[in-house]
Design an enzyme around this catalytic site. Structure first.
Site, short mmCIF file in Angstrom:
data_model
loop_
_atom_site.label_atom_id
_atom_site.label_comp_id
_atom_site.label_asym_id
_atom_site.label_seq_id
_atom_site.Cartn_x
_atom_site.Cartn_y
_atom_site.Cartn_z
N GLU A 28 0.91 -0.98 -0.27
CA GLU A 28 -0.34 0.06 -0.22
C GLU A 28 1.19 1.19 0.25
OE1 GLU A 28 -3.84 1.88 2.78
OE2 GLU A 28 -2.11 0.50 3.91
N LYS A 96 -9.09 3.81 -2.49
CA LYS A 96 -9.54 3.04 -1.43
C LYS A 96 -10.69 3.53 -0.73
CE LYS A 96 -6.81 2.14 3.05
NZ LYS A 96 -6.01 1.96 3.72
N CYS A 130 -5.89 -2.78 2.43
CA CYS A 130 -5.88 -3.00 3.65
C CYS A 130 -7.03 -2.99 4.49
CB CYS A 130 -4.85 -1.76 4.17
SG CYS A 130 -4.19 -2.22 5.55
#
Length: 241
Positions: A28, A96, A130
């Site tokens: 990430e 994200k 994540c």
């Protein structure tokens, strides 16, 4: 150190290609580091100069690359995962959704909530990042798209004294994503230390993992140390038309 990170990314792509890899996966936000507020000024558009360097490395090595990046879009900064093919073309980009806004000021801007699953020569590849995997609804929406492979860049951070045990929770989330999506899953974590925000000093500890569709581990990388390994991922047979 974005330039040092970019050079390391380029070297790793070349080494992976020489080793026979077809797909190379990075963590990430790994150019500037996760929740690095300096990215607000230094990040670029996608495509743009940073993306173009990574895409050129993928093209030279003739490999696909999945990587977590920071993306500038007007005044907004997005935490994204991109998938680049072996010709250096952008196949997919996921912004994200679960941005953990309390960890950077100003925070990343969230994505629009649409799951990203793209057709590739490996089959249908899904992208999350994540903390997106913490959200049951998000994972379920990707699962509904029936991916053949899931890729999840991570920035798994905790105080230094919580490592290596903290890696167990990382592995649990990677394995849960595989089971829910019924697809092999690659979860790749950074190594190093956060230098900005309320988690300044926290360690990102590696222990990247690939697992099969049942959640059984195929490979685990080193604790708190950079490492690259080649692993075969069992994909479901593709029906030829």
């Amino acid at each position: 150190d974005a330039e040092a990170n970019l050079k390391a990314i380029e070297r790793s792509i070349a080494e992976a290609g020489d080793s026979g890899a077809q797909l190379v996966v990075f963590p990430e936000a790994c150019v500037f580091g996760w929740v690095n507020s300096a990215a607000h000024d230094a990040a670029a558009t996608i495509p743009g100069p940073i993306f173009d360097r990574i895409a050129a490395a993928a093209r030279r090595a003739e490999v696909h690359v999945a990587i977590g990046m920071a993306e500038r879009d007007g005044p907004a900064l997005h935490n994204v995962a991109v998938l680049i093919d072996d010709r250096g073309q952008l196949l997919a980009k996921h912004r994200k959704l679960n941005i953990l806004s309390e960890l950077m000021d100003p925070p990343y801007a969230p994505g629009d909530g649409e799951p990203v699953v793209v057709e590739t020569r490996f089959g249908r590849v899904g992208l999350l990042i994540c903390a997106d995997t913490f959200q049951e609804e998000t994972v379920a929406r990707v699962a509904a798209e029936q991916p053949d492979l899931m890729i999840v860049p991570y920035g798994w951070a905790a105080p230094a004294e919580q490592w290596p045990q903290h890696g167990k929770s990382l592995h649990a989330w990677i394995q849960n994503t595989a089971r829910v999506c019924q697809a092999p899953t690659i979860g790749v974590d950074s190594t190093g230390q956060l230098h900005d925000g309320p988690w300044k000093g926290f360690v990102v500890g590696g222990q990247s993992m690939a697992c099969d569709a049942s959640g059984a581990a195929l490979i685990q990388l080193a604790d708190r140390s950079p490492e690259m390994k080649l692993v075969g991922i069992p994909l479901r047979p593709r029906i030829q038309s």
